[in-house]
Design a protein around this motif. Structure first.
Motif, PDB file in Angstrom:
ATOM      1  N   CYS A   1       0.826  -1.210   0.000  1.00 39.37           N
ATOM      2  CA  CYS A   1       0.000   0.000   0.000  1.00 39.37           C
ATOM      3  C   CYS A   1       0.860   1.261   0.000  1.00 39.37           C
TER       4      CYS A   1
ATOM      5  N   ARG B   1       0.405   4.255  -2.611  1.00 38.46           N
ATOM      6  CA  ARG B   1       0.077   5.612  -2.175  1.00 38.46           C
ATOM      7  C   ARG B   1       1.110   6.620  -2.664  1.00 38.46           C
TER       8      ARG B   1
ATOM      9  N   LEU C   1       0.037   7.167  -6.187  1.00 33.39           N
ATOM     10  CA  LEU C   1      -1.170   8.000  -6.238  1.00 33.39           C
ATOM     11  C   LEU C   1      -0.829   9.462  -5.992  1.00 33.39           C
TER      12      LEU C   1
ATOM     13  N   HIS D   1      -4.620  -2.825  -7.922  1.00 29.74           N
ATOM     14  CA  HIS D   1      -4.526  -2.693  -6.474  1.00 29.74           C
ATOM     15  C   HIS D   1      -5.721  -1.907  -5.935  1.00 29.74           C
ATOM     16  N   LEU D   2      -6.057  -0.808  -6.598  1.00 25.24           N
ATOM     17  CA  LEU D   2      -7.190   0.003  -6.141  1.00 25.24           C
ATOM     18  C   LEU D   2      -8.499  -0.779  -6.202  1.00 25.24           C
TER      19      LEU D   2
ATOM     20  N   CYS E   1      -8.293  -2.933  -2.970  1.00 27.88           N
ATOM     21  CA  CYS E   1      -7.902  -2.361  -1.672  1.00 27.88           C
ATOM     22  C   CYS E   1      -8.771  -1.145  -1.326  1.00 27.88           C
TER      23      CYS E   1
ATOM     24  N   CYS F   1      -6.785   1.892   0.208  1.00 28.05           N
ATOM     25  CA  CYS F   1      -6.083   2.769  -0.732  1.00 28.05           C
ATOM     26  C   CYS F   1      -7.059   3.610  -1.543  1.00 28.05           C
ATOM     27  N   ARG F   2      -8.245   3.063  -1.848  1.00 28.70           N
ATOM     28  CA  ARG F   2      -9.264   3.877  -2.529  1.00 28.70           C
ATOM     29  C   ARG F   2      -9.685   5.032  -1.631  1.00 28.70           C
TER      30      ARG F   2
ATOM     31  N   GLU G   1      -6.888   7.578  -1.531  1.00 25.40           N
ATOM     32  CA  GLU G   1      -6.870   8.392  -2.750  1.00 25.40           C
ATOM     33  C   GLU G   1      -7.966   9.453  -2.712  1.00 25.40           C
TER      34      GLU G   1
END
Length: 92
Positions: free
Chosen positions: A3, A7, A10, A31-32, A35, A38-39, A42
């Motif tokens: 992650c 990140r 991102l 990944h997004l 996860c 992480c969404r 973002e």
């Protein structure tokens, strides 16, 4: 992929920079998709970036934003089950 690496990618994307080596758009999207953390990261980063863009020329607004950020403690990202820890072993 970790992650923290996602990140970083991102953040680079939000700043108009290139992704770190080894992070592809497809890998980032995959990944997004998997996860939620992480969404959410973002989404919060997008809001912060938009806010920073609006306050860039207002020193009082920048000071207020920085004070607010200092008042919030940073929480580490939760460990996903099966993720590899920093020592190379299973973290969760």
């Amino acid at each position: 992929m970790h992650c923290s690496r996602i990140r970083t990618a991102l953040s680079a994307r939000l700043d108009g920079e290139e992704a770190p080596p080894g992070v592809t758009p497809g890998g980032l999207a995959a990944h997004l998709a998997d996860c939620r953390d992480c969404r959410q990261w973002e989404a919060r980063a997008r809001v912060l970036t938009a806010h920073l863009d609006r306050t860039e020329d207002d020193p009082a607004a920048v000071d207020a934003l920085l004070a607010g950020l200092r008042s919030v403690s940073a929480e580490p990202a939760p460990v996903r089950p099966g993720a590899v820890g920093t020592d190379g072993g299973r973290a969760g």
